[in-house]
Design an enzyme around this catalytic site. Structure first.
Site, PDB file in Angstrom:
ATOM      1  N   CYS A   1       0.866  -1.181   0.000  1.00 52.73           N
ATOM      2  CA  CYS A   1       0.000   0.000   0.000  1.00 52.73           C
ATOM      3  C   CYS A   1       0.904   1.233   0.000  1.00 52.73           C
ATOM      4  O   CYS A   1       2.092   1.122  -0.323  1.00 52.73           O
ATOM      5  CB  CYS A   1      -0.989  -0.015   1.167  1.00 52.73           C
ATOM      6  SG  CYS A   1      -0.249   0.129   2.786  1.00 52.73           S
TER       7      CYS A   1
ATOM      8  N   CYS B   1      -1.503   1.870  -3.713  1.00 54.72           N
ATOM      9  CA  CYS B   1      -0.231   2.565  -3.985  1.00 54.72           C
ATOM     10  C   CYS B   1      -0.228   3.133  -5.406  1.00 54.72           C
ATOM     11  O   CYS B   1       0.725   3.765  -5.832  1.00 54.72           O
ATOM     12  CB  CYS B   1       0.971   1.667  -3.725  1.00 54.72           C
ATOM     13  SG  CYS B   1       0.837   0.008  -4.349  1.00 54.72           S
TER      14      CYS B   1
ATOM     15  N   CYS C   1       3.042   1.447  -7.556  1.00 52.18           N
ATOM     16  CA  CYS C   1       3.209   0.020  -7.289  1.00 52.18           C
ATOM     17  C   CYS C   1       4.034  -0.626  -8.396  1.00 52.18           C
ATOM     18  O   CYS C   1       3.897  -0.286  -9.563  1.00 52.18           O
ATOM     19  CB  CYS C   1       1.860  -0.669  -7.179  1.00 52.18           C
ATOM     20  SG  CYS C   1       1.347  -0.776  -5.479  1.00 52.18           S
TER      21      CYS C   1
END
Ligand SMILES: Cc1cc2nc3c(=O)[nH]c(=O)nc-3n(C[C@H](O)[C@H](O)[C@H](O)COP(=O)(O)O)c2cc1C
Length: 320
Positions: free
Chosen positions: A201, A276, A280
């Site tokens: 996250c 995220c 990510c």
């Protein structure tokens, strides 16, 4: 997987140093991340028996032990204690560390909190003593058993050598390298067969920490569970800690981890993202699961508990 080594000997390049290094080398050859603490050369304070941990669940001594070593102990899949016999017990500096584990003992037995990896974490004892008495390792075994129990890891195996006194004498002991290799095979092979799953996250302070906690508890024997954040916070969210504590799971000593550090472990097979966004990582060949979950940051405890429950259901349907 992560192996934590604790060396109890104050003798540099001594017998336990040799034994522990052999084991840690075997672990690294098998792709494990490792960290070794040489108790004699750290400046941890000993326990002062103040009782604070039994009331509050935290140590009153705010040193590196309370900040970093508890966190390493929680992170480890395998903890290796290597110690000489000193008067049928362990040397003073490692005993100092063992006594400070009263904090984890209190969290387990006074607050009913479990390490999420309690079912699969393993503890190993490596030891040497100079004499040959039949009770030579009894004291150290008992101390180690309760040390491992307080950390929520099973006393799995041991290698104890009597008749070893001079510095480095263990290196000339017949078969020692094979003994350690066999031990590493038995202990580490089941861990090596796990798939690695990364919960990611933004801050690695709430959602991904709670998800990793549940995943370790429910499926940590089958998955090497790690978590990370695209922009890691300084500390984990205390309300996420409290929400997990209400389920009996202790994540209080976890520290947020960066995505780079998590990916440096290599070979992630599943990545679960939860907010995220474009930060990510995209890993070729890796299965990506996206969870649309609210961010618990700045939310009240009841809202964090609702997010925790949603995470639990998702972890169950993904891994169980
Ligand atoms: C303070 C001290 C106490 C010791 N007590 C014992 C003992 O009770 N029984 C024993 O067999 N050896 C004892 N030894 C010997 C050590 O266990 C032995 O030298 C060992 O090989 C040291 O390991 P190291 O090189 O990893 O420090 C003691 C050594 C010291 C310095």
């Amino acid at each position: 997987m992560f192996v934590l080594g604790l060396n109890g000997s104050p003798r540099r390049k001594g017998n336990n140093d040799y034994l522990l290094s052999l084991f840690m080398d075997e672990a690294e050859k098998r792709g494990c991340a490792t960290h070794t603490i040489a108790a004699a050369f750290e400046s941890y304070e000993p326990c002062i028996g103040c009782g604070y941990c039994e009331k509050k669940g935290l140590c009153s001594i705010k040193d590196d032990m309370a900040r970093d070593l508890f966190s390493l102990m929680r992170k480890a899949d395998v903890i290796v204690l290597a110690s000489p016999v000193y008067f049928y017990g362990v040397p003073a500096r490692i005993k100092g560390i063992i006594d400070r584990i009263q904090t984890l003992w209190s969290r387990k037995y006074r607050f009913n909190l479990k390490d999420p990896g309690a079912e699969y974490r393993k503890g190993i004892l490596l030891s040497v003593g100079a004499t040959h008495g039949k009770n030579l390792f009894d004291g150290i075994r008992l101390t180690t058993r309760y040390f491992f129990d307080a950390m929520d890891c099973t006393y799995d195996r041991e290698l104890c050598y009597p008749g070893i006194d001079d510095r480095g004498a263990i290196a000339a002991h017949p078969g020692v390298k094979d003994d350690v290799k066999r031990l590493a095979d038995k202990v580490l092979t089941p861990f090596q067969q796990r798939k690695r799953i990364l919960f990611a996250c933004r801050e690695n302070a709430g959602r991904s920490q709670m998800a990793a906690g549940f995943a370790r508890q429910l499926a940590g024997d089958a998955y090497d569970v790690i978590s990370a954040g695209s922009s890691p916070a300084q500390t984990i969210n205390p309300l996420a800690v409290e929400a997990m504590a209400r389920k009996g799971i202790d994540i209080a000593f976890n520290q947020p981890c960066s995505m780079d550090d998590a990916l440096a472990l290599g070979n992630v097979e599943i990545i679960v993202t939860m907010g995220c966004g474009e930060a990510c990582p995209i890993i070729p060949g890796c299965k990506v699961v996206e969870w649309d979950l609210p961010d618990p940051a700045e939310k009240p405890l009841e809202a964090v508990c609702d997010i925790r429950d949603e995470i639990l259901e998702r972890v169950k349907s993904l891994l169980c």
